[in-house]
Design an enzyme around this catalytic site. Sequence first.
Site, mmCIF file in Angstrom:
data_model
loop_
_atom_site.group_PDB
_atom_site.id
_atom_site.type_symbol
_atom_site.label_atom_id
_atom_site.label_comp_id
_atom_site.label_asym_id
_atom_site.label_seq_id
_atom_site.Cartn_x
_atom_site.Cartn_y
_atom_site.Cartn_z
ATOM 1 N N CYS A 106 -90.224 -104.446 62.546
ATOM 2 C CA CYS A 106 -91.041 -103.488 63.281
ATOM 3 C C CYS A 106 -92.495 -103.935 63.154
ATOM 4 C CB CYS A 106 -90.879 -102.090 62.714
ATOM 5 S SG CYS A 106 -91.622 -100.808 63.752
ATOM 6 N N CYS A 116 -95.183 -101.660 62.905
ATOM 7 C CA CYS A 116 -96.127 -100.636 62.451
ATOM 8 C C CYS A 116 -96.780 -100.925 61.106
ATOM 9 C CB CYS A 116 -95.468 -99.260 62.435
ATOM 10 S SG CYS A 116 -94.099 -99.137 61.288
ATOM 11 N N CYS A 123 -95.791 -99.045 66.540
ATOM 12 C CA CYS A 123 -94.660 -99.954 66.357
ATOM 13 C C CYS A 123 -94.620 -101.082 67.386
ATOM 14 C CB CYS A 123 -93.365 -99.163 66.359
ATOM 15 S SG CYS A 123 -93.309 -97.949 65.017
ATOM 16 N N LYS A 174 -82.988 -93.161 65.926
ATOM 17 C CA LYS A 174 -84.084 -92.849 65.012
ATOM 18 C C LYS A 174 -84.955 -91.773 65.637
ATOM 19 C CE LYS A 174 -88.032 -94.983 62.724
ATOM 20 N NZ LYS A 174 -88.728 -96.247 62.438
ATOM 21 N N ARG A 215 -94.972 -93.496 55.145
ATOM 22 C CA ARG A 215 -96.169 -94.018 55.821
ATOM 23 C C ARG A 215 -97.287 -94.234 54.826
ATOM 24 N NH1 ARG A 215 -95.431 -90.685 61.492
ATOM 25 N NH2 ARG A 215 -93.459 -91.709 62.013
ATOM 26 N N ARG A 253 -95.458 -90.981 67.325
ATOM 27 C CA ARG A 253 -94.399 -91.887 67.766
ATOM 28 C C ARG A 253 -93.405 -91.234 68.737
ATOM 29 N NH1 ARG A 253 -96.093 -95.557 64.240
ATOM 30 N NH2 ARG A 253 -95.688 -95.494 62.001
ATOM 31 N N LYS A 282 -81.053 -91.986 61.546
ATOM 32 C CA LYS A 282 -82.177 -91.757 60.656
ATOM 33 C C LYS A 282 -83.071 -90.653 61.196
ATOM 34 C CE LYS A 282 -86.290 -94.153 59.261
ATOM 35 N NZ LYS A 282 -87.176 -95.233 59.545
ATOM 36 N N SER A 297 -87.720 -91.093 53.160
ATOM 37 C CA SER A 297 -88.696 -90.805 52.109
ATOM 38 C C SER A 297 -88.901 -89.310 51.862
ATOM 39 C CB SER A 297 -90.022 -91.479 52.455
ATOM 40 O OG SER A 297 -90.494 -91.048 53.723
ATOM 41 N N TYR A 327 -83.658 -94.063 48.389
ATOM 42 C CA TYR A 327 -84.611 -94.362 47.318
ATOM 43 C C TYR A 327 -84.022 -94.027 45.952
ATOM 44 C CZ TYR A 327 -87.663 -94.928 51.262
ATOM 45 O OH TYR A 327 -88.192 -95.373 52.449
#
Length: 346
Positions: free
Chosen positions: A137, A139, A147, A216, A226, A238, A270, A297, A336
């Site tokens: 990507c 971004c 992006c 997404k 971010r 976005r 996602k 996240s 994560y």
Amino acid sequence: MVGLGYKAGMERHSGPEPLPLSTRLRRLRYHPALRSLVQETRLSPRDWVLPLFARDGRGVREPIRSLPGHNQLSADEVAREVVEAKELGLGGVLLFGIPPAKDAAGSDAYSDSGIVQRAVRAAKAAVPDMLVITDVCCCEYTDHGHCGIVNQKTGRLDVDNDATLVLLAKQAVSHAAAGADVIAPSGMMDGMVGAIRRALDGAGFEHVPILSYAVKFASAFYGPFREAAESAPQFGDRRGYQMDPAAAAEQACREAELDLAEGADLLMVKPALPYLDIVRLVRERFPGVPLAAYNVSGEYSMIKAAAEKGWLDERACALESLLAVRRAGASITITYWAKQAAAWIQ
Ligand code: PBG
């Protein structure tokens, strides 16, 4: 001895006659061993992919404030994480890059000596058989944080889809040349999978699979990422390329279908938890295609934060989250918690 610690018969001295219930689902839950025997969803670290953030330097582990327990890592530290991931039996790692300098075209993204390219080489040198997936990507690499290439071609500032495809194709090829095992485009550009497939094939990487972030959503749950990747858009948002959370669920299937037609090998939905209905839908519609879900996240940080306040039990909530994502139909979970959860269930 199983049970709740009451003396047998204690509760028998009065009360009504037992009801004539022929079906009592609690019988399946009385004995812990039977409870375990009838489980159908089990967690395994082999299904988990650990996201890692690569940055410049040596011996650098820069803590990410919004993702407690995670760091921006120099390539040598990425290698150390990959060794640990291997020891814990994880299924793979997913690399993101934070370049030392950003520009309008995100040129570090496709440089041979780019941040991700160096991290991939270090990771593969440390553990050759660990699966290394790279996020493709713009971004993280563009100074405006969008992006792709931004221009006024349509009469207002927007990401130029087709101009961006050229960059994504170059980035994917340079990741594969550095040794990436799987290419994961996340920019939600129309035609990105096809453009990357053609470029990979043309460069002799026809064996390298594409895991498409096919479905997404434009989600507020990406907030902590971010900060981690220093990739927040500097203007706008976005919504002009990522899916609308309120769009027809069928649109998710159209996205998946198009990506498959363009050559995607694996699909992703996602975020995960707020979109388990979509995970289930895509699973059922494309039963033969491996499906990943990204436990993003914000899904991680909100439980971390609540646990820090003593409001939630992190371990229990994390494992329950991972279980739910798996039960909804994801075969792969990007999380994560991968390392921590692997240690918990060992
Ligand atoms: C884009 C990308 C994003 C995430 C993964 N890839 C951010 C975005 O779309 O803004 C988010 C992952 C997360 O929140 O954990 N390269």
